[in-house]
Write an enzyme that holds these catalytic residues in place. Structure first.
Site, short mmCIF file in Angstrom:
data_model
loop_
_atom_site.label_atom_id
_atom_site.label_comp_id
_atom_site.label_asym_id
_atom_site.label_seq_id
_atom_site.Cartn_x
_atom_site.Cartn_y
_atom_site.Cartn_z
N ILE A 1 11.60 -23.26 -2.74
CA ILE A 1 12.64 -22.98 -3.73
C ILE A 1 12.38 -21.67 -4.45
CG2 ILE A 1 13.55 -23.77 -5.96
CD1 ILE A 1 13.41 -26.63 -4.85
N ASN B 1 8.09 -21.80 -11.66
CA ASN B 1 8.41 -22.63 -10.50
C ASN B 1 7.18 -23.25 -9.83
OD1 ASN B 1 10.30 -23.43 -8.15
ND2 ASN B 1 8.76 -22.13 -7.14
N SER C 1 12.09 -28.29 -12.53
CA SER C 1 11.72 -29.70 -12.64
C SER C 1 12.07 -30.38 -11.32
CB SER C 1 12.43 -30.34 -13.83
OG SER C 1 12.09 -31.71 -13.96
N TYR D 1 3.84 -37.72 -10.14
CA TYR D 1 4.75 -36.58 -9.95
C TYR D 1 6.01 -36.76 -10.80
CZ TYR D 1 8.06 -33.39 -7.75
OH TYR D 1 8.99 -32.40 -7.53
N LYS E 1 7.23 -34.39 -14.01
CA LYS E 1 8.50 -33.66 -14.06
C LYS E 1 9.35 -34.09 -15.26
CE LYS E 1 7.98 -30.89 -10.61
NZ LYS E 1 7.90 -29.43 -10.85
N SER F 1 10.90 -27.00 2.06
CA SER F 1 9.78 -26.23 1.53
C SER F 1 8.51 -26.72 2.20
CB SER F 1 9.66 -26.40 0.01
OG SER F 1 9.26 -27.73 -0.32
#
Length: 293
Positions: free
Chosen positions: A31, A102, A175, A190, A194, A225
């Site tokens: 991203i 990021n 996020s 995780y 976030k 990704s």
């Protein structure tokens, strides 16, 4: 009261980032790279920060359309590295208009609960996690954003004083829809990290209003990704009906154009009146998933 200045409603003007100076942490892959390419191709000067010099250099060489992707090797979780990078940009340019924080990690493997999972099996899987890995997920996903914001505040303030673009300076924090979904798509660590970075960014948006520095949150769904490569590959053989259920109601993952549209809106004059917002780009996934968004 009418303005003496006629506003431009031409999309090329409203969504222009020409002349913008940006910093993107974790900007060499996934991203982050999508964001970098969208900004640079549309006229911005973009500093990309990452740990792997060879990957950064390759992006600058192969992806820059105008020669305005500047690679700066460094670990965005390291205060000495951030100080060094800020000093470099201060000397070279003197200001930035946009910070995109990021950098992040996926954390531990998800804990799977199936119809046959017993409570003792679930307890075993939850308990087996190394506490240091849980802590690392928060340290990277929340701490890196925190220290990146703190490090670049003087340059963001300088961007406001420079006045090279109409919109005030801004930090955009990446996020995830994992911050809002009640069905864990990744490990609990995780998702919690976030959610934490989302709330922290909202607090910054409130705390820094008098300095005219804006804060917004980008919450992507599934995009290709390095982090999601295995997930994306596992979905390749799904039928259209299965993809609509498991990937997104639109039946696909996000792509570079989807992310480019988000960042050009947020970073340009078109998004100049946004602060404290969460932009969800997930193909409608949260609309069909129990969530608190």
């Amino acid at each position: 009261m009418s303005s003496s200045i006629t506003p431009s409603l031409i999309a090329a003007d409203l969504f222009s980032v020409d002349g913008l100076v940006a910093v993107v942490t974790g900007g060499a892959t996934g991203i982050g790279l999508m964001i970098v390419k969208a900004l640079e191709e549309n006229g911005a000067k973009v500093y990309i920060i990452g740990r792997r010099k060879e990957v950064l250099d390759k992006v600058a060489k192969e992806e820059a359309k105008h020669g305005n992707i500047i690679p700066l090797q460094g670990d965005a979780s390291s205060k000495p590295d951030l100080e060094r990078i800020v000093a470099h940009i201060t000397k070279e340019t003197g200001y930035i208009n946009l910070l995109v924080a990021n950098a992040g990690i996926s954390g531990p493997d998800p804990v799977r609960i199936t119809p046959s999972t017993t409570l003792s099996e679930l307890q075993r899987d939850l308990w087996s996690l190394d506490p240091s890995i849980f802590a690392q997920t928060f340290s990277v996903n929340v701490g890196t954003a925190y220290f990146s914001i703190a490090a670049f505040l003087p340059l963001l303030d300088a961007g406001n004083h420079k006045g090279n673009v109409v919109q005030s300076s801004q930090a955009i924090i990446t996020s995830s829809i994992g911050a809002f979904g009640r069905v864990p798509l990744a490990h609990y660590a995780y998702s919690a990290s976030k959610a934490a970075v989302t709330h922290m960014t909202k607090q910054f948006a409130t705390a820094l209003t008098k300095y005219k520095i804006r804060f917004n949150i980008l919450a992507p769904g599934l995009y290709p990704s390095e982090m999601t490569a295995g997930i994306v590959k596992s979905f390749e053989q799904l039928s259209p009906e299965e993809r609509a259920t498991r990937v997104s109601p639109l039946g696909r993952e996000g792509n570079t154009e989807d992310m480019a549209g988000c960042i050009l809106w947020l970073a340009s004059k078109a998004g100049a009146w946004l602060s404290g917002n969460v932009v969800v780009s997930d193909g409608g996934k949260l609309s069909v998933t129990p969530s608190s968004y």
